[in-house]
Every structure is written in C-alpha cells, then in structure tokens.
Design a protein around this motif. Structure first.
Motif, PDB file in Angstrom:
ATOM      1  N   VAL A 102      -4.945   0.162  -3.842  1.00 52.04           N
ATOM      2  CA  VAL A 102      -5.870   1.282  -3.636  1.00 52.04           C
ATOM      3  C   VAL A 102      -7.261   0.807  -3.223  1.00 52.04           C
ATOM      4  N   HIS A 103      -7.523  -0.497  -3.352  1.00 53.22           N
ATOM      5  CA  HIS A 103      -8.863  -0.988  -3.019  1.00 53.22           C
ATOM      6  C   HIS A 103      -8.809  -2.494  -2.776  1.00 53.22           C
TER       7      HIS A 103
ATOM      8  N   GLU B  64     -15.203   4.841  -8.025  1.00 54.36           N
ATOM      9  CA  GLU B  64     -14.822   5.714  -6.912  1.00 54.36           C
ATOM     10  C   GLU B  64     -13.322   5.669  -6.665  1.00 54.36           C
ATOM     11  N   ASN B  65     -12.715   4.494  -6.841  1.00 54.97           N
ATOM     12  CA  ASN B  65     -11.284   4.343  -6.607  1.00 54.97           C
ATOM     13  C   ASN B  65     -10.452   4.558  -7.874  1.00 54.97           C
ATOM     14  N   LYS B  66     -11.133   4.907  -8.967  1.00 48.33           N
ATOM     15  CA  LYS B  66     -10.472   5.216 -10.241  1.00 48.33           C
ATOM     16  C   LYS B  66      -9.585   4.071 -10.723  1.00 48.33           C
TER      17      LYS B  66
ATOM     18  N   SER C  23     -17.857   0.997  -7.018  1.00 42.36           N
ATOM     19  CA  SER C  23     -16.698   1.090  -6.115  1.00 42.36           C
ATOM     20  C   SER C  23     -15.409   1.226  -6.913  1.00 42.36           C
TER      21      SER C  23
ATOM     22  N   CYS D 158      -6.985  -7.731  -3.758  1.00 37.39           N
ATOM     23  CA  CYS D 158      -6.457  -6.373  -3.713  1.00 37.39           C
ATOM     24  C   CYS D 158      -6.234  -5.854  -5.132  1.00 37.39           C
TER      25      CYS D 158
ATOM     26  N   THR E 114      -9.438   6.108 -16.468  1.00 30.48           N
ATOM     27  CA  THR E 114      -9.931   5.845 -15.103  1.00 30.48           C
ATOM     28  C   THR E 114     -10.250   7.131 -14.348  1.00 30.48           C
TER      29      THR E 114
ATOM     30  N   THR F  30       0.819  -1.213   0.000  1.00 31.89           N
ATOM     31  CA  THR F  30       0.000   0.000   0.000  1.00 31.89           C
ATOM     32  C   THR F  30       0.852   1.262   0.000  1.00 31.89           C
TER      33      THR F  30
ATOM     34  N   LYS G 171      -3.020   0.372  -8.328  1.00 28.19           N
ATOM     35  CA  LYS G 171      -2.902   1.504  -9.251  1.00 28.19           C
ATOM     36  C   LYS G 171      -1.502   2.069  -9.090  1.00 28.19           C
TER      37      LYS G 171
END
Length: 362
Positions: free
Chosen positions: A213-214, A313-315, A310, A205, A338, A107, A208
């Motif tokens: 990121v998500h 939102e996280n591109k 979702s 997971c 994105t 992360t 990016k």
C-alpha cells in the motif's frame, strides 16, 4: 559388564536411526537458492502465477552457473510440481536464500498465500529473506551478478544494507511477526534491476492485508531506520552554511514514552552518535560541530514527522506505535487502530545528536 551392554545397545539404535535418514547426493539434486513470483502475461491464463526457480550448477575451478526453470500455476506448491516435470533431478528447497515477488503481483494479489507454504516447510529457515522486485522477478533472476551465484548476491546485498546502510533488519520471521502482531505493519526491501550485472536496493514496501500500500525511497530509509531499528554503523550527509559534512560511524538508539493519555501522545527519543569523516569547509571548529548537530537534529525531526504522516495517510503502522500502546495501557483495544486511533495520535520527536570527533577534512 552391564555398562558395556548399554553402550552396545545405544550404538545399535544410533546405527538403525541413521540408516533411516533419506540420502541425497548433491550432484543428483537441484538445490533451489531462490524462487520468484510474477503475474502471467498471457490473457488466457488470467489469475495464474509464474514461478521461477534459481539453482546453481557447480563446476570445477569455475564460478557456479545460474540456471532457471519457469512454470505457471495457481499456487506455489503447484508451481514446484510443474517445474519438476521439466527437471531431470529432484528439486530441493533446503538451500533457499531469498524469495522474490514482483511489485505488480504484491500490489494487486498480495503475498500471504505465497509466503504461507514457506513458513510450513521445515526445510526452510526463518532467516529466509523476502523482497519485492520493482519490475519482473523472472527478469531479475536471469541476470549474472557476481561470482557466487545470483541468489547469494541478492541475499548479500540485503545483508550488507542491514549491517552497514539504511535497511532495518528483515527476514521471513520478522515479516510474519509484524504481520501477526497487532498494532504493527510488515515491510520488505525493494530491489530493481539496473542491468544484467547490477541490482539496486531502491526502497522499502509496506503491506496491509498482505498487499503493498506504500513505498518509501532510499532517501527516506535512513529516517525510517532511526524509528524502528538501531544503527551500529551508518552514514548521513548534513549541509550547513559553512559547508557539507559526511557523518560516519553513526550509532543510534530510540525509545518510546507515553507522555499523555488524553489525548494520546507518544514521545520518541532518538539518540545519535557519530564522527565527521569528511567536511567541505575550511576548518571544523566547535561552532561548526554545534551547527551540524543542530541541523542534523532539525532534519531528523522534520523527516521523521513526514514519514509518520505518510503512514497515517496510508493507514499503516510499521513503526509499531499500536503495539507500544498495547503494552502501556491495560485492555487497550487495537480493533480500529490504523483506521482511526492512529490518525489522532500525537507524536513528538526528541532527537539528540552528538558528534564526537572529526576525521578527514577536504
């Protein structure tokens, strides 16, 4: 006579070439089966990476012993060099099964610099598994899972969930393909240590620019796989007023269609076939089957749309809508896909569920 001389010449060349191959005796080397990366906990070593290798020690008539060696360094190659200083035998990467990254490291720092040496190493196959650890990779690797060694346990856990459960196909090759493919986001499975003898696959997971990121939960993985992969054997539970059914032997396919250009609209057709293996109601009637099919279709439509939102939102775009648009529209520009275009994309779902027959009834 000439053919005999030719055959002898070829044989001599073959013997000379085989004599040039470097010989390595298995008992005199350490075959790395897994390597894990964590952040250093030492404040004085800020920015350092903790690398842990896992290798088996084989014994007659006994399961292999799991052995680990750990070192700290700035890059992966230096980690192996530092570990080599602790090893009585040469360390070889030709038996690698899985690479693990702690979630904190993946992360905050990212994984690209750590993955890059593996794609350049000719001794490492493209089928190598990559996974994120919900916790520390070193701690996970120091457990004792099964009788075939920890690395084999990790790789079998991922392989089983790809074949029989909700994890889409994933490995080093697929991760790198998605990373370098414009209009698509790479992902990895996430593992978590439950005890010294148990490991759980507890999500996926998404990355990016090489960083997480998500993350989605195991409950969302079923619907994600419907969007990015096909099922050849799956399981899902569906509730209706009359009872709850376990739908097994699920087979699925999906197809994208560009249904509008202004504004851009994509329709995803998802076809699902399965059988009722268990049912908590009194009797499986045609009416019950029809209700289960409609409820399943409704659930697919709602949950897949939640997933897509979702991702917006996280591109990120792990489903690959951007790549699909590139194949459908000439000179399509993915520069701000994105960050901008994907946010305005209209996605419609057309689920089609068919329940062919009923099995065991409770």
């Amino acid at each position: 006579m000439k053919s005999i001389y030719t055959a002898i010449s070829i044989l001599c060349i073959y013997l000379l070439l085989t004599g040039c191959v470097k010989k390595e005796i298995l008992d005199e080397i350490y075959l790395i089966e897994s390597i894990g990366f964590d952040h250093s906990k030492e404040k004085s070593n800020k920015g350092m990476i903790v690398g842990t290798i896992l290798y088996p020690i084989y014994q007659p008539d006994q399961p292999p012993k799991n052995k680990t060696l750990t070192a700290e360094a700035h890059i992966k190659k230096s980690v192996l060099q530092e570990i080599q200083l602790q090893s009585a035998n040469p360390i070889v990467t030709g038996s690698m099964e899985i690479v693990l990254f702690s979630k904190e490291l993946a992360t905050n720092e990212g994984v690209l610099e750590l993955i890059d040496p593996f794609q350049r190493d000719p001794a490492v196959g493209s089928g190598l598994y990559l996974a994120v650890v919900d916790g520390e990779a070193k701690e996970l690797m120091e457990g004792n899972y099964g009788i075939r060694g920890n690395a084999t346990y990790f790789s079998n856990l991922i392989e089983n969930n790809i074949k029989n459960e909700d994890l889409p196909k994933t490995n080093l090759h697929k991760f790198l393909f998605s990373y370098y493919q414009k209009g698509q986001t790479p992902f990895m499975p996430q593992l978590k240590r439950i005890s010294k003898e148990k490991v759980l696959l507890n999500g996926i997971c998404f990355f990016k620019h090489g960083k997480i990121v998500h993350t989605i939960s195991p409950q969302e993985m079923f619907f994600f796989r419907l969007l990015v992969d096909k099922y050849s054997n799956g399981l899902h539970r569906v509730k209706i007023d009359e009872g709850e059914a376990a739908i097994r032997s699920i087979r699925s396919v999906h197809r994208f269609k560009l249904t509008n250009r202004f504004p851009k609209e994509v329709t995803v057709q998802i076809k699902v076939h399965g059988i009722i293996n268990e049912y908590t109601g009194t009797k499986v009637t045609p009416k019950v089957i029809d209700s289960l099919q409609k409820e399943f279709e409704k659930e697919i439509d709602e949950e897949c749309k939640k997933l897509i939102e979702s991702f917006k939102e996280n591109k990120i775009d792990p489903i690959g809508f951007g790549h699909f648009m590139k194949t459908q529209i000439r000179n399509f520009d993915l520069t701000d896909w994105t960050d901008s275009q994907f946010q305005n994309l209209i996605v419609k779902l057309e689920p089609d569920v068919t329940i062919a027959e009923a099995g065991v009834i409770e």
